[in-house]
Design a protein around this motif. Structure first.
Motif, PDB file in Angstrom:
ATOM      1  N   ASN A   1       0.802  -1.215   0.000  1.00  0.00           N
ATOM      2  CA  ASN A   1       0.000   0.000   0.000  1.00  0.00           C
ATOM      3  C   ASN A   1       0.840   1.273   0.000  1.00  0.00           C
ATOM      4  O   ASN A   1       0.382   2.331   0.407  1.00  0.00           O
ATOM      5  CB  ASN A   1      -0.946   0.012   1.202  1.00  0.00           C
ATOM      6  N   GLY A   2       2.087   1.170  -0.455  1.00  0.00           N
ATOM      7  CA  GLY A   2       2.933   2.340  -0.544  1.00  0.00           C
ATOM      8  C   GLY A   2       3.677   2.695   0.721  1.00  0.00           C
ATOM      9  O   GLY A   2       4.462   3.636   0.731  1.00  0.00           O
ATOM     10  N   ALA A   3       3.448   1.945   1.805  1.00  0.00           N
ATOM     11  CA  ALA A   3       4.096   2.275   3.076  1.00  0.00           C
ATOM     12  C   ALA A   3       5.420   1.550   3.269  1.00  0.00           C
ATOM     13  O   ALA A   3       6.139   1.822   4.227  1.00  0.00           O
ATOM     14  CB  ALA A   3       3.155   1.939   4.235  1.00  0.00           C
ATOM     15  N   ALA A   4       5.740   0.593   2.383  1.00  0.00           N
ATOM     16  CA  ALA A   4       6.978  -0.176   2.545  1.00  0.00           C
ATOM     17  C   ALA A   4       8.188   0.743   2.407  1.00  0.00           C
ATOM     18  O   ALA A   4       8.204   1.672   1.601  1.00  0.00           O
ATOM     19  CB  ALA A   4       7.045  -1.296   1.511  1.00  0.00           C
ATOM     20  N   LEU A   5       9.213   0.458   3.190  1.00  0.00           N
ATOM     21  CA  LEU A   5      10.443   1.246   3.119  1.00  0.00           C
ATOM     22  C   LEU A   5      11.244   0.874   1.878  1.00  0.00           C
ATOM     23  O   LEU A   5      11.816   1.718   1.212  1.00  0.00           O
ATOM     24  CB  LEU A   5      11.275   1.022   4.386  1.00  0.00           C
ATOM     25  N   GLN A   6      11.313  -0.424   1.589  1.00  0.00           N
ATOM     26  CA  GLN A   6      12.046  -0.918   0.426  1.00  0.00           C
ATOM     27  C   GLN A   6      11.087  -1.731  -0.441  1.00  0.00           C
ATOM     28  O   GLN A   6      10.389  -2.594   0.058  1.00  0.00           O
ATOM     29  CB  GLN A   6      13.228  -1.794   0.859  1.00  0.00           C
ATOM     30  N   GLY A   7      11.043  -1.471  -1.724  1.00  0.00           N
ATOM     31  CA  GLY A   7      10.179  -2.230  -2.609  1.00  0.00           C
ATOM     32  C   GLY A   7       8.716  -1.897  -2.373  1.00  0.00           C
ATOM     33  O   GLY A   7       8.356  -0.785  -1.987  1.00  0.00           O
ATOM     34  N   GLN A   8       7.838  -2.902  -2.575  1.00  0.00           N
ATOM     35  CA  GLN A   8       6.395  -2.692  -2.515  1.00  0.00           C
ATOM     36  C   GLN A   8       5.733  -3.372  -1.325  1.00  0.00           C
ATOM     37  O   GLN A   8       4.651  -2.965  -0.922  1.00  0.00           O
ATOM     38  CB  GLN A   8       5.743  -3.218  -3.805  1.00  0.00           C
TER      39      GLN A   8
ATOM     40  N   LYS B   1      19.338   2.721  13.363  1.00  0.00           N
ATOM     41  CA  LYS B   1      18.968   3.899  12.585  1.00  0.00           C
ATOM     42  C   LYS B   1      17.449   4.008  12.539  1.00  0.00           C
ATOM     43  O   LYS B   1      16.731   3.016  12.620  1.00  0.00           O
ATOM     44  CB  LYS B   1      19.523   3.786  11.165  1.00  0.00           C
ATOM     45  N   LYS B   2      16.950   5.242  12.453  1.00  0.00           N
ATOM     46  CA  LYS B   2      15.540   5.510  12.287  1.00  0.00           C
ATOM     47  C   LYS B   2      15.339   6.240  10.964  1.00  0.00           C
ATOM     48  O   LYS B   2      15.991   7.248  10.698  1.00  0.00           O
ATOM     49  CB  LYS B   2      15.006   6.355  13.443  1.00  0.00           C
ATOM     50  N   LEU B   3      14.455   5.718  10.130  1.00  0.00           N
ATOM     51  CA  LEU B   3      14.209   6.291   8.813  1.00  0.00           C
ATOM     52  C   LEU B   3      12.732   6.653   8.688  1.00  0.00           C
ATOM     53  O   LEU B   3      11.877   6.078   9.369  1.00  0.00           O
ATOM     54  CB  LEU B   3      14.577   5.288   7.714  1.00  0.00           C
ATOM     55  N   TRP B   4      12.435   7.583   7.804  1.00  0.00           N
ATOM     56  CA  TRP B   4      11.045   7.998   7.596  1.00  0.00           C
ATOM     57  C   TRP B   4      10.641   7.722   6.151  1.00  0.00           C
ATOM     58  O   TRP B   4      11.398   7.963   5.222  1.00  0.00           O
ATOM     59  CB  TRP B   4      10.872   9.487   7.913  1.00  0.00           C
ATOM     60  N   HIS B   5       9.421   7.212   5.991  1.00  0.00           N
ATOM     61  CA  HIS B   5       8.877   6.979   4.661  1.00  0.00           C
ATOM     62  C   HIS B   5       7.366   7.175   4.727  1.00  0.00           C
ATOM     63  O   HIS B   5       6.690   6.527   5.523  1.00  0.00           O
ATOM     64  CB  HIS B   5       9.195   5.564   4.172  1.00  0.00           C
ATOM     65  N   THR B   6       6.829   8.072   3.898  1.00  0.00           N
ATOM     66  CA  THR B   6       5.402   8.423   3.910  1.00  0.00           C
ATOM     67  C   THR B   6       4.919   8.688   5.333  1.00  0.00           C
ATOM     68  O   THR B   6       3.892   8.171   5.756  1.00  0.00           O
ATOM     69  CB  THR B   6       4.545   7.315   3.251  1.00  0.00           C
ATOM     70  N   LYS B   7       5.705   9.491   6.060  1.00  0.00           N
ATOM     71  CA  LYS B   7       5.374   9.893   7.431  1.00  0.00           C
ATOM     72  C   LYS B   7       5.329   8.723   8.407  1.00  0.00           C
ATOM     73  O   LYS B   7       4.775   8.835   9.499  1.00  0.00           O
ATOM     74  CB  LYS B   7       4.035  10.648   7.459  1.00  0.00           C
ATOM     75  N   MET B   8       5.895   7.587   8.022  1.00  0.00           N
ATOM     76  CA  MET B   8       5.922   6.417   8.895  1.00  0.00           C
ATOM     77  C   MET B   8       7.365   6.141   9.309  1.00  0.00           C
ATOM     78  O   MET B   8       8.248   6.076   8.465  1.00  0.00           O
ATOM     79  CB  MET B   8       5.349   5.186   8.182  1.00  0.00           C
ATOM     80  N   PRO B   9       7.626   5.968  10.599  1.00  0.00           N
ATOM     81  CA  PRO B   9       9.000   5.676  11.025  1.00  0.00           C
ATOM     82  C   PRO B   9       9.341   4.196  10.840  1.00  0.00           C
ATOM     83  O   PRO B   9       8.562   3.315  11.187  1.00  0.00           O
ATOM     84  CB  PRO B   9       8.982   6.044  12.516  1.00  0.00           C
ATOM     85  N   TRP B  10      10.495   3.920  10.272  1.00  0.00           N
ATOM     86  CA  TRP B  10      11.025   2.562  10.170  1.00  0.00           C
ATOM     87  C   TRP B  10      12.349   2.522  10.937  1.00  0.00           C
ATOM     88  O   TRP B  10      13.112   3.480  10.929  1.00  0.00           O
ATOM     89  CB  TRP B  10      11.262   2.162   8.713  1.00  0.00           C
ATOM     90  N   TYR B  11      12.600   1.408  11.580  1.00  0.00           N
ATOM     91  CA  TYR B  11      13.790   1.270  12.399  1.00  0.00           C
ATOM     92  C   TYR B  11      14.636   0.119  11.880  1.00  0.00           C
ATOM     93  O   TYR B  11      14.117  -0.924  11.461  1.00  0.00           O
ATOM     94  CB  TYR B  11      13.407   0.992  13.864  1.00  0.00           C
ATOM     95  N   ILE B  12      15.944   0.307  11.901  1.00  0.00           N
ATOM     96  CA  ILE B  12      16.874  -0.758  11.554  1.00  0.00           C
ATOM     97  C   ILE B  12      17.468  -1.283  12.859  1.00  0.00           C
ATOM     98  O   ILE B  12      18.128  -0.549  13.594  1.00  0.00           O
ATOM     99  CB  ILE B  12      17.987  -0.262  10.626  1.00  0.00           C
TER     100      ILE B  12
END
Length: 495
Positions: A61-68, A149-160
């Protein structure tokens, strides 16, 4: 000089191969088309631990950090059942070796639960008929302490999250999920329907000189060939269980599926080695004088329909005879029939397999035994977005024709009963790279419009096919016009 370059190049490539990720389909991008509904339902190579009860959410739905794609795992269930869990599992492309160190990296996100994920390394798949917390222990847990690390994608935080793990034993399989029991206060857990999103996972040996397994490709091929996702794939379970219980599947009646291994080669007697399994399966029904049993034989032999009906009836009667002389039943307790090849339960593409079986349907007299007729799943539908709805030689939709596009959107069910695949296509004008990129951009443009229209949450795959799948002759203007299109494939499912 040339020889030195080749040696350096070989060493560099070898180093890359040795550091290869041993998790198959690590970012969940490759899609499995399940056997049961002929629709995309899960990432290739990954399976749920309790597939008959609760499954992973596989999202695009477009929220993935990498790919779909990414997956959503239930960490703790609702207030009334906080022990509910979703676990997913796979087989590693190369086994963990005892004493070796591995770097584990997970891209993850959660909004209503602590940032943590449990990993269990095992030597086989684990399957369960309930969706509770697994009793098996966790091998290693990643939590907030391991955040890199903390990353942002479509206003959603992703963490590594990253951790080094030294394998205490050899292991071939990986299970992901929450292995912690909920902490309750006054009888309630502090979380309800807590979800964990995982975008990708990698496990790589720290020792880059550690060689990869020679059967990596065969392991991946075997994983990708397994398309069963909604019931326990018994060919992956250790050993051979010949009795499979389905509770309440026939309007309150329980069903025991007795597999063909149960019978001796004469098809009229039961093998001694499996009698204990039948005794164990029937222990909960002993002493129930109101119980009536329907025995339905099924056969899938390379022979005539009449022969299969005879064989299937003989096997059903053999079960009745065993129960009469060993379990104290009367022949009056049974309704015996043989259906031959008329009602396969499992995939038939690879031969008979488990379709050679006897189904024992146990019902009280107040609930007469009725065979369920499986609801047919409609074939996929295809909506075609023609080239005219786009600006010339562009991936931008023509605003003047949004009304026509809206009429197509209305044909997509919005009740969550479908899964969608969006694929762009072009004619053969231009080079391959240009056509592929244009087709992918157009597919993404349509998917974005579907999201805005409110029918995009069920999209499972977005792709571009370029000029590779024409539907008309590219030699004519009319044919080229038909080939320039975006297709929305609608997969119907009763799941």
């Amino acid at each position: 000089m040339k020889l030195s370059f080749l040696i350096l190049f070989f060493c560099y490539c070898t180093k890359l191969l040795m550091a290869q990720n041993i998790v198959p389909n690590a970012s969940f991008e490759e899609v499995n088309i399940c056997t049961e509904y002929i629709a995309p339902c899960a990432p290739c190579g990954w399976m749920a631990v309790a597939p008959e009860m609760i499954k992973m959410k596989y999202l695009c739905n477009g929220a993935a950090l990498q790919g779909q794609h990414y997956v959503s795992l239930l960490q703790e269930g609702p207030v009334e059942n906080p022990d509910s869990r979703v676990y997913i599992q796979t087989r590693l492309l190369c086994a963990l070796q005892k004493g070796q160190a591995y770097k584990i990296r997970v891209y993850m996100n959660t909004e209503n639960y602590p940032l943590r994920i449990g990993l269990r390394f095992d030597t086989a798949f684990i399957f369960s008929e309930n969706a509770g917390c697994l009793s098996q222990s966790v091998s290693v847990e990643l939590n907030e302490v391991d955040q890199q690390k903390k990353l942002w994608h479509t206003k959603m935080p992703w963490y590594i999250l990253e951790k080094t793990y030294v394998a205490p034993n050899n292991a071939t399989h990986l299970i992901l999920g929450n292995f912690k029991a909920p902490i309750r206060k006054n009888g309630f857990s502090g979380y309800s329907n807590a979800q964990l999103l995982i975008d990708s996972i990698s496990i790589t040996p720290v020792n880059e000189q550690l060689p990869m397994c020679p059967d990596t490709a065969a392991t991946r091929a075997a994983l990708y060939a397994e398309h069963h996702r909604h019931t326990i794939p018994e060919n992956l379970t250790p050993g051979r269980t010949v009795v499979h219980t389905l509770n309440g599947t026939h309007e309150g009646c329980d069903t025991l599926i007795l597999k063909d291994d149960l019978f001796n080669q004469d098809h009229t007697t039961i093998s001694e080695r499996y009698k204990q399994q039948i005794n164990e399966a029937l222990k909960n029904y002993r002493g129930d004088t109101s119980m009536r049993i329907k025995l339905v034989g099924h056969a899938w032999q390379a022979a005539s329909e009449e022969y299969n009906k005879i064989i299937s009836y003989d096997k059903a009667k053999a079960v009745a005879t065993f129960l009469v002389y060993n379990e104290g039943y009367s022949f009056d307790d049974f309704q015996i029939s043989g259906e031959g090849k008329s009602n396969p339960r499992y995939d038939t593409s690879a031969g008979g397999g488990d379709n050679n079986r006897v189904e024992m349907i146990l019902c009280h007299v107040t609930a007469p035994p009725v065979l369920i007729v499986k609801k047919p799943v409609p074939p996929p539908d295809t909506l075609v977005i023609p080239d005219i709805l786009f600006k010339f030689n562009s991936s931008e939709l023509n605003p003047a024709l949004h009304t026509a596009l809206d009429s197509l959107m209305k044909k997509i069910p919005g009740d969550g009963s479908v899964q969608l695949q969006v694929t762009g296509h072009t004619d053969n004008a231009g080079n391959d790279d240009y056509n592929y990129n244009l087709s992918l951009r157009r597919a993404n443009a349509v998917a974005t419009y579907m999201q805005q229209y409110g029918v995009g949450n069920d999209i499972r795959q977005i792709s571009g096919a370029g000029e590779s799948q024409p539907v008309a002759d590219n030699k004519t203007p009319e044919g080229r016009r038909k080939n320039r299109r975006v297709e929305i494939i609608i997969f119907h499912t009763t799941d």
